[in-house]
Design an enzyme around this catalytic site. Structure first.
Site, mmCIF file in Angstrom:
data_model
loop_
_atom_site.group_PDB
_atom_site.id
_atom_site.type_symbol
_atom_site.label_atom_id
_atom_site.label_comp_id
_atom_site.label_asym_id
_atom_site.label_seq_id
_atom_site.Cartn_x
_atom_site.Cartn_y
_atom_site.Cartn_z
ATOM 1 N N ASP A 88 8.821 23.083 -2.197
ATOM 2 C CA ASP A 88 7.332 22.267 -2.427
ATOM 3 C C ASP A 88 7.479 21.422 -1.461
ATOM 4 O OD1 ASP A 88 5.254 22.107 -3.731
ATOM 5 O OD2 ASP A 88 5.921 20.698 -5.382
ATOM 6 N N ASP A 103 10.508 18.060 -6.139
ATOM 7 C CA ASP A 103 10.822 16.646 -6.426
ATOM 8 C C ASP A 103 10.515 16.415 -7.877
ATOM 9 O OD1 ASP A 103 8.232 16.708 -5.890
ATOM 10 O OD2 ASP A 103 8.147 14.475 -5.468
#
Length: 411
Positions: free
Chosen positions: A209, A409
């Site tokens: 990501d 994250d």
């Protein structure tokens, strides 16, 4: 209702039987109404019943931009309130909260068995039986056939059992799983179970990501370009940052931070007015400053001159461009972008050396995605992907027969 001291984050303000009380987080009960002020950490999960604010949910979602919460919206325990004051009703407390479930996930992973451990357990069962048989045979051999004393024969039999018993085989795998999941949790990596931990060594493709993982997750000023005399770059940054001080927008904070890094002294703005969707207007040192997007400039009759083409070039490269006008004339532009995380390049390079395919996944436009990917050496890019479509991109690589890992994250 009094605010809690900042040095003691555990007490929370509640309404019980219509009266405000302050209790420790551990004593929050279901359906309690909790008052949250700017900077507070939410104690439990719940639903907003009054007020409006922006909440930092990056620990769960990975998104760096705070999420606006209004009446009826759900909030998550351990997230941080950023701006306004609101009240929410506790809907999940104790072991039912999202944070408690995350802790439980780590515990389950540590107690689960990997496929290799099941094989080791099966082998250990047979080895234990074999050790006992050989121990008995040793005792019979020395006591009956060898005519040695009972104690001497028993000592030899026990020695054989102890040496042959597969304790190390039975303990090695679960110990490795506990250490691996524990170290992962310390470094922000959560494994669903021991099988996932074992399969991690076989990964053939990794999807990262972008925001907050490959990048810092916070917008930063990357370029300041002034229109020229009499406004310099420092003048431009100081005027815009002074005007932006009253704004809570992440882009505004990026400009203010850039000005402080240069050691510029900011002035207090007057007549501040936010222009939703476009920018803001404020008076700084007696000069009218207009800050915002291209449309705001055009709507106020500000000619961009040569800066219009430069702004278009920066936007094409994936930068967010803030235009600034002073006293009705264009003063310059400020380019803002999400900076690449310092360790990202090395991580991508090492993965490629291991033969792992590296891909990047983001909801940003393709221009921004291609720029970040190019700087990191990533060839596979999935851009303009909605949150609900991310799983489809993982399946797309899985369809190529690859074992895929997804790295982000947020929890």
């Amino acid at each position: 209702m009094r605010g809690r001291p900042r040095a003691h984050p555990s007490p929370r303000r509640h309404l019980r039987d219509g009266q405000p009380v302050e209790v420790p987080t551990s004593e929050v009960r279901l359906d309690d109404v909790v008052l949250i002020r700017p900077g507070d950490k939410l104690p439990v999960d719940g639903v907003v019943v009054e007020g409006e604010s922006s909440v930092d949910e990056s620990m769960v979602t990975g998104e760096s931009v705070p999420v606006t919460k209004r009446t009826g919206d759900t909030v998550i325990g351990a997230t941080i309130n950023k701006t306004g004051t609101f009240r929410f009703r506790a809907t999940k407390v104790g072991a039912d909260t999202a944070l408690a479930q995350i802790v439980k996930l780590v515990q389950i992973a540590q107690n689960s068995k990997a496929p290799a451990q099941r094989l080791a357990d099966l082998a250990a069962q047979w080895l234990v039986a074999a050790a006992v048989v050989f121990g008995l045979a040793t005792w019979l051999g020395w006591y009956v056939v060898g005519a040695e004393s009972f104690v001497f024969a028993l000592t030899l039999a026990i020695t054989v059992v102890i040496i042959a018993c597969p304790d190390a085989l039975g303990l090695a795998t679960p110990t490795a799983v506990m250490v691996g999941t524990g170290l992962g949790a310390v470094n922000g990596i959560l494994y669903k179970n021991a099988t996932a931990l074992e399969q991690a060594s076989k990964v053939q493709a990794i999807i990262f990501d972008k925001t907050g993982t490959l990048t810092v997750g916070q917008p930063r000023v990357v370029e300041v370009e002034a229109a020229g005399n009499p406004v310099t770059e420092d003048d431009l940054l100081r005027l815009v940052a002074s005007a932006e001080q009253s704004s809570e927008h992440p882009l505004a904070q990026a400009v203010v931070d850039a000005a402080k890094e240069r050691g510029l002294s900011l002035a207090q703005p007057a007549d501040f007015a936010a222009i939703p969707g476009h920018g803001l207007r404020a008076a700084v040192d007696g000069r009218m400053v207009l800050v915002g997007n291209r449309k705001l400039m055009l709507d106020n009759g500000v000619a961009l001159d040569g800066l219009g083409e430069r702004a278009a070039t920066l936007e094409g490269a994936g930068r967010t461009v803030v235009h600034a006008a002073v006293d009705g004339k264009i003063a310059g532009i400020i380019a803002i972008a999400d900076a690449i995380r310092p360790s990202a390049r090395q991580a991508v390079a090492e993965l490629r050396q291991l033969g792992v395919q590296v891909a990047m996944l983001t909801g940003d436009n393709r221009a921004t995605a291609e720029r970040i990917a190019g700087e990191l050496g990533i060839e596979t890019v999935f851009a303009e992907v909605l949150p609900g479509q991310k799983a489809d991109k993982v399946k797309e690589l899985q369809g190529q027969g690859k074992l895929v890992a997804m790295v982000g994250d947020g929890i």
